[in-house]
Design a protein around this motif. Structure first.
Motif, PDB file in Angstrom:
ATOM      1  N   PHE A   1     -15.216 -15.817   5.136  1.00  0.00           N
ATOM      2  CA  PHE A   1     -16.083 -16.983   5.270  1.00  0.00           C
ATOM      3  C   PHE A   1     -17.092 -17.024   4.125  1.00  0.00           C
ATOM      4  O   PHE A   1     -17.564 -15.977   3.675  1.00  0.00           O
ATOM      5  CB  PHE A   1     -16.853 -16.911   6.593  1.00  0.00           C
ATOM      6  N   ALA A   2     -17.426 -18.232   3.688  1.00  0.00           N
ATOM      7  CA  ALA A   2     -18.576 -18.402   2.803  1.00  0.00           C
ATOM      8  C   ALA A   2     -19.735 -18.872   3.672  1.00  0.00           C
ATOM      9  O   ALA A   2     -19.559 -19.748   4.524  1.00  0.00           O
ATOM     10  CB  ALA A   2     -18.276 -19.426   1.718  1.00  0.00           C
ATOM     11  N   VAL A   3     -20.877 -18.266   3.458  1.00  0.00           N
ATOM     12  CA  VAL A   3     -22.071 -18.653   4.217  1.00  0.00           C
ATOM     13  C   VAL A   3     -22.966 -19.446   3.275  1.00  0.00           C
ATOM     14  O   VAL A   3     -23.429 -18.930   2.255  1.00  0.00           O
ATOM     15  CB  VAL A   3     -22.819 -17.415   4.758  1.00  0.00           C
ATOM     16  N   HIS A   4     -23.167 -20.712   3.604  1.00  0.00           N
ATOM     17  CA  HIS A   4     -23.930 -21.611   2.739  1.00  0.00           C
ATOM     18  C   HIS A   4     -24.971 -22.322   3.594  1.00  0.00           C
ATOM     19  O   HIS A   4     -24.619 -22.991   4.565  1.00  0.00           O
ATOM     20  CB  HIS A   4     -22.976 -22.612   2.086  1.00  0.00           C
ATOM     21  N   GLU A   5     -26.227 -22.110   3.259  1.00  0.00           N
ATOM     22  CA  GLU A   5     -27.333 -22.671   4.047  1.00  0.00           C
ATOM     23  C   GLU A   5     -27.162 -22.382   5.535  1.00  0.00           C
ATOM     24  O   GLU A   5     -27.303 -23.275   6.387  1.00  0.00           O
ATOM     25  CB  GLU A   5     -27.457 -24.183   3.772  1.00  0.00           C
ATOM     26  N   GLY A   6     -26.802 -21.142   5.820  1.00  0.00           N
ATOM     27  CA  GLY A   6     -26.716 -20.682   7.198  1.00  0.00           C
ATOM     28  C   GLY A   6     -25.459 -21.081   7.950  1.00  0.00           C
ATOM     29  O   GLY A   6     -25.276 -20.707   9.104  1.00  0.00           O
ATOM     30  N   ARG A   7     -24.569 -21.839   7.276  1.00  0.00           N
ATOM     31  CA  ARG A   7     -23.342 -22.243   7.974  1.00  0.00           C
ATOM     32  C   ARG A   7     -22.139 -21.506   7.399  1.00  0.00           C
ATOM     33  O   ARG A   7     -21.981 -21.398   6.189  1.00  0.00           O
ATOM     34  CB  ARG A   7     -23.123 -23.751   7.824  1.00  0.00           C
ATOM     35  N   GLU A   8     -21.262 -21.053   8.282  1.00  0.00           N
ATOM     36  CA  GLU A   8     -20.053 -20.357   7.865  1.00  0.00           C
ATOM     37  C   GLU A   8     -18.891 -21.322   7.716  1.00  0.00           C
ATOM     38  O   GLU A   8     -18.673 -22.175   8.580  1.00  0.00           O
ATOM     39  CB  GLU A   8     -19.645 -19.330   8.922  1.00  0.00           C
ATOM     40  N   LYS A   9     -18.130 -21.136   6.649  1.00  0.00           N
ATOM     41  CA  LYS A   9     -16.905 -21.921   6.462  1.00  0.00           C
ATOM     42  C   LYS A   9     -15.792 -20.946   6.069  1.00  0.00           C
ATOM     43  O   LYS A   9     -15.978 -20.134   5.152  1.00  0.00           O
ATOM     44  CB  LYS A   9     -17.119 -22.928   5.329  1.00  0.00           C
ATOM     45  N   GLN A  10     -14.644 -21.033   6.742  1.00  0.00           N
ATOM     46  CA  GLN A  10     -13.562 -20.103   6.384  1.00  0.00           C
ATOM     47  C   GLN A  10     -12.988 -20.487   5.024  1.00  0.00           C
ATOM     48  O   GLN A  10     -12.631 -21.638   4.773  1.00  0.00           O
ATOM     49  CB  GLN A  10     -12.447 -20.103   7.436  1.00  0.00           C
ATOM     50  N   ILE A  11     -12.924 -19.525   4.131  1.00  0.00           N
ATOM     51  CA  ILE A  11     -12.407 -19.811   2.781  1.00  0.00           C
ATOM     52  C   ILE A  11     -11.129 -19.054   2.468  1.00  0.00           C
ATOM     53  O   ILE A  11     -10.455 -19.362   1.483  1.00  0.00           O
ATOM     54  CB  ILE A  11     -13.457 -19.504   1.691  1.00  0.00           C
ATOM     55  N   ALA A  12     -10.771 -18.058   3.262  1.00  0.00           N
ATOM     56  CA  ALA A  12      -9.547 -17.306   2.963  1.00  0.00           C
ATOM     57  C   ALA A  12      -9.049 -16.577   4.195  1.00  0.00           C
ATOM     58  O   ALA A  12      -9.806 -16.309   5.137  1.00  0.00           O
ATOM     59  CB  ALA A  12      -9.793 -16.307   1.836  1.00  0.00           C
ATOM     60  N   LEU A  13      -7.764 -16.274   4.176  1.00  0.00           N
ATOM     61  CA  LEU A  13      -7.121 -15.462   5.214  1.00  0.00           C
ATOM     62  C   LEU A  13      -6.232 -14.451   4.504  1.00  0.00           C
ATOM     63  O   LEU A  13      -5.345 -14.833   3.726  1.00  0.00           O
ATOM     64  CB  LEU A  13      -6.259 -16.347   6.123  1.00  0.00           C
ATOM     65  N   LEU A  14      -6.509 -13.181   4.740  1.00  0.00           N
ATOM     66  CA  LEU A  14      -5.701 -12.109   4.136  1.00  0.00           C
ATOM     67  C   LEU A  14      -4.892 -11.402   5.209  1.00  0.00           C
ATOM     68  O   LEU A  14      -5.396 -11.137   6.296  1.00  0.00           O
ATOM     69  CB  LEU A  14      -6.617 -11.119   3.406  1.00  0.00           C
ATOM     70  N   THR A  15      -3.634 -11.115   4.899  1.00  0.00           N
ATOM     71  CA  THR A  15      -2.748 -10.372   5.793  1.00  0.00           C
ATOM     72  C   THR A  15      -2.282  -9.134   5.037  1.00  0.00           C
ATOM     73  O   THR A  15      -1.760  -9.254   3.934  1.00  0.00           O
ATOM     74  CB  THR A  15      -1.523 -11.233   6.159  1.00  0.00           C
ATOM     75  N   ALA A  16      -2.498  -7.958   5.616  1.00  0.00           N
ATOM     76  CA  ALA A  16      -2.212  -6.724   4.879  1.00  0.00           C
ATOM     77  C   ALA A  16      -1.366  -5.754   5.688  1.00  0.00           C
ATOM     78  O   ALA A  16      -1.499  -5.660   6.909  1.00  0.00           O
ATOM     79  CB  ALA A  16      -3.518  -6.033   4.498  1.00  0.00           C
ATOM     80  N   THR A  17      -0.492  -5.042   4.976  1.00  0.00           N
ATOM     81  CA  THR A  17       0.248  -3.926   5.551  1.00  0.00           C
ATOM     82  C   THR A  17      -0.381  -2.641   5.035  1.00  0.00           C
ATOM     83  O   THR A  17      -0.403  -2.408   3.818  1.00  0.00           O
ATOM     84  CB  THR A  17       1.731  -3.967   5.134  1.00  0.00           C
ATOM     85  N   LEU A  18      -0.919  -1.849   5.948  1.00  0.00           N
ATOM     86  CA  LEU A  18      -1.574  -0.596   5.584  1.00  0.00           C
ATOM     87  C   LEU A  18      -0.691   0.574   5.974  1.00  0.00           C
ATOM     88  O   LEU A  18      -0.034   0.527   7.010  1.00  0.00           O
ATOM     89  CB  LEU A  18      -2.912  -0.469   6.301  1.00  0.00           C
ATOM     90  N   MET A  19      -0.717   1.613   5.172  1.00  0.00           N
ATOM     91  CA  MET A  19       0.135   2.769   5.420  1.00  0.00           C
ATOM     92  C   MET A  19      -0.747   3.969   5.730  1.00  0.00           C
ATOM     93  O   MET A  19      -1.710   4.242   5.009  1.00  0.00           O
ATOM     94  CB  MET A  19       0.957   3.024   4.160  1.00  0.00           C
ATOM     95  N   ALA A  20      -0.407   4.666   6.791  1.00  0.00           N
ATOM     96  CA  ALA A  20      -1.101   5.919   7.104  1.00  0.00           C
ATOM     97  C   ALA A  20      -0.435   7.035   6.314  1.00  0.00           C
ATOM     98  O   ALA A  20       0.781   7.179   6.339  1.00  0.00           O
ATOM     99  CB  ALA A  20      -1.007   6.214   8.601  1.00  0.00           C
ATOM    100  N   VAL A  21      -1.250   7.782   5.579  1.00  0.00           N
ATOM    101  CA  VAL A  21      -0.714   8.865   4.747  1.00  0.00           C
ATOM    102  C   VAL A  21      -1.285  10.170   5.264  1.00  0.00           C
ATOM    103  O   VAL A  21      -2.506  10.325   5.355  1.00  0.00           O
ATOM    104  CB  VAL A  21      -1.109   8.647   3.274  1.00  0.00           C
TER     105      VAL A  21
END
Lengths: 151, 151, 151, 151
Positions: B123-143
């Motif tokens: 989210f970007a927070v601009h003058e106290g208001r949140e707007k969604q700007i991106a969505l990330l999807t990740a595959t994480l590996m346990a090592v």
């Protein structure tokens, strides 16, 4: 690979001026190595500014130069005046970012009027040898007539 | 969201120590806001260190905090001693990064023995208001059992 | 989720007519379960027509209904006359497709003028219990004024 | 491309036997054209079984053969007895699937012990000419010692 006829003869100057305006590239210490129609290379020397928790170059730093390389490769084939924005990208991390330098080579896969598909191959250079550490695939959008968005 | 029973009661301390070791987060000016099992929030104040060429926060900076938030959300559910590495991520950029602050909230979608799927809403927070700007999807590996790779 | 005000009061009829024209859905045996503004559900009974080599439902069949569910969720929010095309999608496969039925629920994350981001959650239903087996993220493009491309 | 030394001399027989067991490939009408270490080609004749609503070959059908081509390219480099599963894939659709035939050519980008990265270039063949219509990037997982999962 196709559609690589440069639409803008001044594509190198255009990319260099835009790159200079990218504060993040300066923050990371990245530099523009090569610009030709459909192909852009960016280098990033390893530094204490860049690691994740295990000491490897952070995936975000790798993605940053790979995204810029792909975006500028796309921009070289866009009409003068158009600006380029990343709509989405995906990055596969193949090996840890270990070495003296990270190099991202962006290339256009398919240039379209609105959307361009580009990829960046990312290499770590360690003791003079290159090893591929990541592959980024990006969808870039050409934006025309929007204030503040050119190049 | 599931599998959110914390496997490590000290997950916040673990994530905080690891975050402190991420040189890139310091370079960008990011800070860890919240850590709970399966959920991690990172904030990034806008600064001249971060823009792309049009003055928006660079997609690479957005991806950097979103990747760390997703990775640490995954780490909170991994067994003590395991290290987390990003295998791949994809990010969709929905709106320009304009505002005083960027916030990434990582959450685990599915925790597995080897691979964990996590997403970050940004989210970007601009003058106290949140707007969604991106969505990330990740595959994480346990090592596990690899020298130098823990947490 | 936002922008879910239906722009077309006849969105269900529109999606049903378009779905009927998708030969692939008929070939796979898929059916349209639910259509509402920004949300579309498609079901696929397991059958000998669908497996990969280990007997699980093939990732391609899962992706097919998940892509259609995301695309139609996007279409419900597009202006009448616009056609929807998938620009790209990514799917994470979380567990094997085992069960009596696969269900994909598409939902709009962000509706834009040109590009819409949608996701589909995919579940296997086995002995009455649902288990999430996949997550698809898609970028859909609204196409207007192109012959043969509407709905 | 690297790591392309075949680990299994019988890789073609292995892939052909596995392909025959994929009910979905039969349902779609796909056939295996070529198998060599790290490279697999699958063809799909256009038919009324495959379209989306505008008459183009459905993205799901394109993704199905592209996923199988990438997966089998990965399998050719895996040790005998290992099974291959798709962990995730992303596909960019570059042009509508229009033509007599769709061809997917899978190739290994990086073979690892657990995870392999592969890509498929997908072409539509129309009046004897090939045009690239999609690019798929997949993460494949080698699975050993799990009942029912081999090849």
């Amino acid at each position: 690979m196709n559609d690589t006829a440069p639409k803008d003869p001044g594509c190198e100057a255009r990319v260099r001026a835009s790159f200079t305006a990218q504060g993040l590239m300066r923050t990371l210490g990245a530099s523009l190595v090569r610009v030709s129609p459909g192909l852009v290379e960016i280098a990033l020397p390893a530094s204490p500014a860049l690691p994740q928790q295990h000491g490897f170059v952070h995936a975000g730093a790798i993605a940053s130069i790979a995204d810029s390389a792909a975006g500028y490769a796309a921009l070289t084939l866009m009409p003068p005046g158009a600006g380029v924005l990343t709509a989405e990208f995906k990055i596969n991390l193949l090996a840890p970012g270990i070495g003296e330098r990270i190099v991202a080579r962006g290339r256009v896969v398919k240039a379209g009027r609105t959307l361009t598909l580009a990829q960046s191959d990312v290499f770590a250079v360690h003791e003079g040898r290159e090893k591929q550490i990541a592959l980024l695939t990006a969808t870039l959008m050409a934006v025309e007539g929007r204030e503040g968005v050119s190049d």
